[in-house]
Design an enzyme around this catalytic site. Structure first.
Site, PDB file in Angstrom:
ATOM      1  N   GLU A  26      54.809 -24.116  89.238  1.00  9.54           N
ATOM      2  CA  GLU A  26      54.657 -24.974  89.982  1.00  9.54           C
ATOM      3  C   GLU A  26      55.348 -25.808  90.599  1.00  9.54           C
ATOM      4  O   GLU A  26      55.948 -26.053  91.561  1.00  9.54           O
ATOM      5  CB  GLU A  26      54.429 -26.515  88.581  1.00  9.54           C
ATOM      6  CG  GLU A  26      52.634 -26.171  88.492  1.00  9.54           C
ATOM      7  CD  GLU A  26      52.783 -24.810  87.216  1.00  9.54           C
ATOM      8  OE1 GLU A  26      53.735 -24.696  86.568  1.00  9.54           O
ATOM      9  OE2 GLU A  26      51.937 -24.808  85.762  1.00  9.54           O
TER      10      GLU A  26
ATOM     11  N   HIS B 179      44.463 -30.224  79.348  1.00 11.92           N
ATOM     12  CA  HIS B 179      43.806 -30.384  80.180  1.00 11.92           C
ATOM     13  C   HIS B 179      42.813 -31.744  80.063  1.00 11.92           C
ATOM     14  O   HIS B 179      41.524 -31.849  80.393  1.00 11.92           O
ATOM     15  CB  HIS B 179      42.656 -29.466  79.741  1.00 11.92           C
ATOM     16  CG  HIS B 179      43.915 -27.927  79.879  1.00 11.92           C
ATOM     17  ND1 HIS B 179      44.209 -27.539  78.723  1.00 11.92           N
ATOM     18  CD2 HIS B 179      43.153 -27.287  80.700  1.00 11.92           C
ATOM     19  CE1 HIS B 179      44.333 -26.045  78.777  1.00 11.92           C
ATOM     20  NE2 HIS B 179      44.280 -25.883  79.923  1.00 11.92           N
TER      21      HIS B 179
END
Lengths: 337, 416
Positions: free
Chosen positions: A60, A129
């Protein structure tokens, strides 16, 4: 107009911008050949080629850092972090670099990048998540934080975000990807094709940033929400019979203050709803703004309904998620005062 | 636990030299000038493995250019390089004094490292973009089109400061000179440089990026992301690691340099890598040209570890005598880049006795004049700087209402 899910609307926005602006590039983990784990970029690589739409290493910090360099070159990168829960390794690049580049270089360099991140819970996603980290961005000066709640806004806001010359954190509530969700997890999914906001213009249009919308007009109280919570508020209004005016912020920060203030001044009552944890959540900023601007119009204390101050649990999902019962109870409380 | 099994011990690297104890520089693994081979620019990354553990050097102890890396360089170009190095050193020396005189709040010199940035700058072309750290002022001072006055105005945060007083001294930004905005956050620019190079490739352009990092900052995650992305996308980028042996007080072994090299990291990531004498201007020029040619030819990135020594304090806030020998630089086996290039040019008859002193005097006068001119535009100390309004601009492209309101509040206070 065409019936689109939020996934299709987001893809349509990227398709259109790839077509219109040759400086737009799209990349991220599994974004290229495969078309994204949520299908948001399906077909784009085949249409525009690997130099415009491509797969990235699982990094990321690398994805965002490279995008900042591309932005400095003159490109307009639209990058994806697979889940908002995984943006943390990119924190330094987002906070120290993307957000500050224009300021520290006095406009010599800019970071016209859009970082897409699926966010939010209600999908049994567990701790990594389901998170809603918007307040970690709204606290950073130089960033814009945006969250759509329906396909029509999703496309218009994403186009506006891509065209904006500031770095934009574009949070996509994945619980809304295929249909609106009001928190009644025991009921069947309503698809976007059965909802008026699933009707999306096929061509170019924008929904301006810093513009909130009155999602449901009402007189009794003002509910301020964004993302999935807009539908939870709608269900709570229906189920309590309280005539709530629901504001969908759309741009979380910078935000559309006049729309909020006008509504609260009219209703005199305010409930703020978000999925993210309560303490120091964005609701705290909203509470402060309403208090500062509407103090003499308030007839009850401002209420906040939010996720509990715990990590997002798996098995206890529906005790955690601020559903219509909890929101409805807050509506009743502010009406009693 | 079985008998005789030794208990485990944590290894914490230490420099051999500490205040009062001389450094043993044998850990550097030096090669003799001219000894290391020069592969073709299309060499595979694996074919540079040996180069990651040896040292590319051109100038021998007598100042002669020897071996396959000796660059084709007109003496006029080398003179230009020597002047750029001397100018950088003179600038640093004067700004150090200006900091002590409280004319500027902070400064960082690059004493002993002047060859790397100035030599590298001569291997790049207009339109290439460097992503420097705070110790590559030589990239700017090597250029004819960058005025010292502009740099000093930034250092003084005065009313002519191009960054409008928002940045610490030395955090320059100069797009037109191919010099990316410096950030205080270490290593962040290393991956950004890779992204810039990728963008140049995406657009089918011809310009390359040059990324800069110190030995200490290679421990940051962005060093790793940069190498991975540069390798994966074969980005046209030169990845420069300036190994000056010290990260503030921390010896390079604590950054992971013990019994290995930083160049070796490049080979491990599939990137052609060189380890080069950073105090040898000719080696800097030759290696930089090799890497630039590779990048421009779509042959991929190059990592270069520049071996040098941070001769000065880390910054004006640092006192190196508290952690290393005071006379360490005098013992550093690669010497002083200015003296070495001057010796080479004298050997060519291209730098006459007496030129050094005359040039030194001229450069000192130039810096003093630039400082005087910059002082005319004020300083932090006398309040001649960008107004408070400048504080709210450029946060966003257009000022949002909340910042307009805050700007109004500041103005109201200043009136009251």
């Amino acid at each position: 107009m065409a019936a689109m899910t939020m996934i299709q609307a987001l893809r349509s926005a990227m398709d259109l911008m790839l077509e219109r602006d040759h400086n737009v590039v799209v990349y991220g983990q599994d974004v290229g050949y495969f078309g994204g784990v949520f299908r948001c970029t399906e077909g784009l690589q085949a249409k525009y080629g690997r130099s415009r739409v491509f797969d990235a290493p699982i990094s990321e910090g690398g994805i965002v850092g490279a995008a900042i360099g591309m932005g400095a070159y003159g490109l307009r990168p639209v990058v994806e972090v697979q889940f908002a829960d995984y943006f943390y390794p990119a924190c330094d690049q987002i906070v120290s670099e993307a957000a500050r580049l224009r300021y520290r270089s006095a406009g010599d360099f800019t970071a016209p990048i859009t970082i897409r991140m699926p966010c939010g819970g209600g999908i049994y996603g567990g701790q990594t998540h389901s998170q809603s980290p918007e307040v970690l961005f709204t606290h950073v000066c130089g960033l814009r934080t945006v969250m759509p709640s329906n396909p029509r806004d999703a496309k218009g806001l994403l186009i506006a975000s891509i065209e904006n010359d500031d770095p934009v954190i574009f949070l996509e509530p994945k619980r809304l990807y295929n249909g609106p969700f009001d928190g009644h997890h025991d009921r069947p999914l309503v698809p976007w094709s059965a909802h008026p906001l699933g009707e999306v213009p096929e061509g170019y249009y924008t929904v301006p940033l810093e513009s909130a919308t009155v999602f449901r007009p009402g007189q009794a109280l003002t509910a301020i929400a964004y993302g999935t919570m807009v539908y939870v508020c709608e269900a709570a209004a229906k189920e309590t019979g309280i005539d709530a005016e629901i504001i969908d912020l759309r741009s979380i920060w910078p935000l559309d203050l006049p729309t909020l203030v006008a509504s609260v001044k009219k209703t005199g009552r305010c409930v703020i709803v978000h999925e993210a944890t309560r303490s120091s959540g964005f609701g705290a900023e909203l509470t402060a703004l309403v208090q500062e601007h509407c103090f003499y119009h308030l007839e009850a204390p401002i209420e906040r309904v939010a996720g509990w101050d715990t990590p997002y649990p798996h098995a206890q999902e529906w005790a955690y998620f601020p559903g219509p019962e909890r929101v409805g109870a807050a509506f009743r409380r502010v009406m009693e005062d | 636990m079985s008998q005789g099994t030794p208990s485990l011990r944590l290894h914490v690297p230490e420099p051999t030299g500490r205040p009062g104890h001389e450094t043993d520089f044998s850990y550097l693994h030096l090669s003799r000038a001219g000894e290391v081979r020069r592969p073709p620019v299309d060499a595979t990354p694996a074919d540079t493995s040996d180069l990651a553990y040896t040292l590319v050097r051109v100038l021998d102890d007598e100042g002669r250019a020897v071996g396959p890396w000796a660059p084709e360089a007109d003496p006029a170009l080398l003179r230009k390089g020597l002047v750029a190095m001397m100018k950088t050193r003179a600038f640093d020396a004067r700004m150090l004094i200006a900091q002590r005189q409280k004319k500027i709040s902070f400064y960082m010199q690059c004493l002993g490292e002047e060859a790397i940035a100035t030599g590298h700058a001569l291997a790049l072309v207009q339109g290439d973009m460097c992503f420097p750290t705070y110790r590559q002022q030589g990239l700017l001072l090597a250029r004819d089109d960058v005025s010292m006055v502009e740099l000093i105005c930034q250092l003084m945060s005065n009313e002519r400061d191009p960054l409008r007083g928002r940045q610490l001294p030395v955090m320059y930004s100069m797009k037109r000179a191919g010099f990316f905005s410096i950030s205080g956050n270490l290593a962040t620019q290393f991956i950004q440089a890779v992204g810039w190079g990728m963008a140049s490739a995406i657009k089918g352009a011809t310009h390359i990026a040059s990324a800069w990092i110190g030995d200490g900052s290679t421990a940051e995650a962005d060093f790793h992301t940069a190498l991975t992305f540069a390798h994966v996308y074969r980005a046209p980028v030169i990845l420069n690691v300036v190994n000056n042996q010290w990260a503030i007080s921390t010896f390079q072994a604590i950054a992971g340099g013990e019994a290995t090299t930083f160049a070796a990291r490049g080979v491990g990531c599939g990137i052609a890598s060189l380890r080069v004498d950073g105090n040898d201007f000719l080696a800097v020029l030759a290696a930089s040209r090799w890497a630039a040619e590779r990048a421009r030819g779509n042959l991929g990135p190059t990592l270069i570890e520049w071996l040098t020594y941070r001769a000065g304090a880390h910054s004006t806030s640092d006192d190196p005598s508290r952690y290393r020998p005071a006379d360490d630089w005098q013992h550093f086996p690669l010497g002083d880049p200015v003296a070495r290039l001057a010796q080479h040019l004298r050997g060519l008859g291209a730098w006459l006795d007496g030129e050094q002193a005359a040039m030194q005097a001229a450069l000192e006068a130039e810096v003093t004049a630039a400082l005087k001119e910059a002082e005319r535009y004020g300083s932090l100390a006398d309040g001649h700087m960008a107004g408070a309004d400048a504080m709210f601009e450029d946060v966003y492209e257009r000022m949002p209402p909340h910042l307009q309101e805050q700007r109004r509040q500041v103005a109201a206070f200043r009136k009251g």
